[in-house]
Design an enzyme around this catalytic site. Structure first.
Site, PDB file in Angstrom:
ATOM      1  N   THR A 253      45.352  52.702  28.649  1.00 24.67           N
ATOM      2  CA  THR A 253      44.617  53.487  29.576  1.00 24.67           C
ATOM      3  C   THR A 253      43.202  52.485  29.048  1.00 24.67           C
ATOM      4  OG1 THR A 253      44.692  54.194  27.362  1.00 24.67           O
ATOM      5  CG2 THR A 253      45.758  55.693  28.948  1.00 24.67           C
TER       6      THR A 253
ATOM      7  N   LYS B 208      37.972  55.849  12.874  1.00 20.16           N
ATOM      8  CA  LYS B 208      38.405  54.941  12.673  1.00 20.16           C
ATOM      9  C   LYS B 208      37.780  54.058  12.825  1.00 20.16           C
ATOM     10  CE  LYS B 208      43.033  55.642  15.033  1.00 20.16           C
ATOM     11  NZ  LYS B 208      43.796  55.511  16.839  1.00 20.16           N
TER      12      LYS B 208
ATOM     13  N   SER C 244      45.460  59.921  17.056  1.00 21.48           N
ATOM     14  CA  SER C 244      44.769  58.510  17.886  1.00 21.48           C
ATOM     15  C   SER C 244      42.950  59.403  18.295  1.00 21.48           C
ATOM     16  CB  SER C 244      45.468  59.349  19.992  1.00 21.48           C
ATOM     17  OG  SER C 244      44.464  58.791  21.172  1.00 21.48           O
ATOM     18  N   ALA C 245      42.445  58.798  18.381  1.00 23.37           N
ATOM     19  CA  ALA C 245      40.825  59.016  18.583  1.00 23.37           C
ATOM     20  C   ALA C 245      40.570  59.523  20.262  1.00 23.37           C
ATOM     21  CB  ALA C 245      39.752  57.944  18.929  1.00 23.37           C
TER      22      ALA C 245
ATOM     23  N   LYS D 299      37.671  49.456  22.341  1.00 22.41           N
ATOM     24  CA  LYS D 299      39.181  49.966  22.092  1.00 22.41           C
ATOM     25  C   LYS D 299      38.949  50.811  20.747  1.00 22.41           C
ATOM     26  CE  LYS D 299      41.663  47.033  25.212  1.00 22.41           C
ATOM     27  NZ  LYS D 299      42.535  45.613  25.072  1.00 22.41           N
TER      28      LYS D 299
ATOM     29  N   ASP E  97      49.455  54.803  17.287  1.00 22.52           N
ATOM     30  CA  ASP E  97      48.691  55.247  18.439  1.00 22.52           C
ATOM     31  C   ASP E  97      48.660  54.920  19.384  1.00 22.52           C
ATOM     32  OD1 ASP E  97      45.617  54.441  19.039  1.00 22.52           O
ATOM     33  OD2 ASP E  97      46.216  53.269  19.545  1.00 22.52           O
ATOM     34  N   LEU E  98      47.837  55.965  20.457  1.00 25.29           N
ATOM     35  CA  LEU E  98      48.479  56.361  21.841  1.00 25.29           C
ATOM     36  C   LEU E  98      47.870  54.638  23.005  1.00 25.29           C
ATOM     37  CD1 LEU E  98      49.620  58.129  24.101  1.00 25.29           C
ATOM     38  CD2 LEU E  98      47.312  59.071  24.118  1.00 25.29           C
ATOM     39  N   ASP E  99      46.197  54.987  23.177  1.00 22.71           N
ATOM     40  CA  ASP E  99      46.021  54.111  24.227  1.00 22.71           C
ATOM     41  C   ASP E  99      45.754  52.907  23.769  1.00 22.71           C
ATOM     42  OD1 ASP E  99      44.640  55.898  25.623  1.00 22.71           O
ATOM     43  OD2 ASP E  99      42.907  56.207  24.098  1.00 22.71           O
TER      44      ASP E  99
ATOM     45  N   GLU F  45      49.406  49.972  15.803  1.00 24.74           N
ATOM     46  CA  GLU F  45      47.741  49.577  16.269  1.00 24.74           C
ATOM     47  C   GLU F  45      47.856  49.148  17.105  1.00 24.74           C
ATOM     48  OE1 GLU F  45      44.734  50.710  16.215  1.00 24.74           O
ATOM     49  OE2 GLU F  45      44.860  53.070  15.871  1.00 24.74           O
ATOM     50  N   ASP F  46      46.725  48.883  17.910  1.00 24.37           N
ATOM     51  CA  ASP F  46      46.667  48.262  19.047  1.00 24.37           C
ATOM     52  C   ASP F  46      44.761  47.394  18.492  1.00 24.37           C
ATOM     53  OD1 ASP F  46      45.269  49.890  20.603  1.00 24.37           O
ATOM     54  OD2 ASP F  46      44.625  48.622  21.661  1.00 24.37           O
TER      55      ASP F  46
END
Ligand code: BG6
Ligand code: MG
Length: 220
Positions: A17, A145, A114-115, A45, A9-11, A169-170
């Site tokens: 971010t 997701k 990522s979303a 999130k 995942d990115l953020d 994933e966070d």
């Protein structure tokens, strides 16, 4: 246990971010006469832009037409983009770049899942756009997701079976998405929130892929 690919995942995993999303949503809320707290921001999130707007409007007890919603989301995104355009590699979360580079050196495939529709812009700004064998972002995904679509597209791009993929994933919805896709999941953050993940880490600092894979195999 064979691990052939890792999907990030990115953020909240590679960069933080959430603070920029928060500032932009807070500004939109202020324009509409209500407050938006950091606590409220937790609910956004991993959630897509339009779904985030719905939550924001629910918090402010505001209603809006579909056209007004489009305009609000566009305003928020323009402010958010102003923040992320100023990002650079110093905003990569500690150890994340090294972790990805170690994976690539050991011939494990690496993808982004990522979303965010801004994922490529962020990866360009932080200098990691060429670190991924596949980039799946919000422009390629229909179902948000916890639907596993984003991760399954990444696995297909890489030509790797879901059972050989590990997702980092966070967000709770992201952990669910990995499980729904038949993948193992490493939560990055709080075990109290990410308790459904196979393993939870607090970040990548001083962590090698072999440490993570060894800990994962003990959990199974
Ligand atoms: C996710 C974030 O990665 O992307 C969410 O966790 C965000 O907070 C979503 O709403 C969509 O991002 P964007 O950049 O397309 O508005
Ligand atoms: Mg995230």
């Amino acid at each position: 246990m064979k691990i052939s690919a890792c999907i990030f995942d990115l953020d909240g995993v590679v960069v933080d971010t959430a603070k920029y999303h928060y500032l932009a949503w807070k500004r939109l809320a202020a324009e509409h006469g209500f407050d938006f707290t950091e606590h409220d921001n937790e609910r956004l999130k991993g959630v897509s832009r339009m779904a985030s707007l719905e939550i924001l409007l629910e918090i402010g007890q505001k209603s809006a037409s579909p056209q007004e919603k489009e305009l609000m989301a566009a305003r928020k995104n323009a402010w958010y983009v102003e923040y992320i355009e100023k990002m650079d590699s110093s905003e990569i979360l500690p150890g994340a770049k090294e972790f990805i580079e170690n994976l690539r050196a050991s011939e494990v495939k690496v993808a982004l899942g990522s979303a965010s529709k801004n994922a490529r812009l962020i990866l360009n700004r932080i200098g990691l756009v060429n670190h991924f064998d596949s980039i799946v972002d919000g422009t390629r995904v229909v179902n948000a997701k916890p639907d596993p679509e984003v991760f399954l597209i990444a696995a297909t791009d890489l030509g790797i079976r879901p059972s050989e993929c590990v997702v980092f994933e966070d967000a709770e919805a992201g952990v669910e998405a990995a499980i729904n896709g038949g993948m193992r999941c490493v939560g990055v953050g709080s075990p109290a929130i990410l308790y459904r993940a196979n393993l939870v880490i607090d970040g990548f600092k001083n962590l090698s892929p072999s440490d993570v894979f060894a800990r994962l195999s003990k959990q199974l």
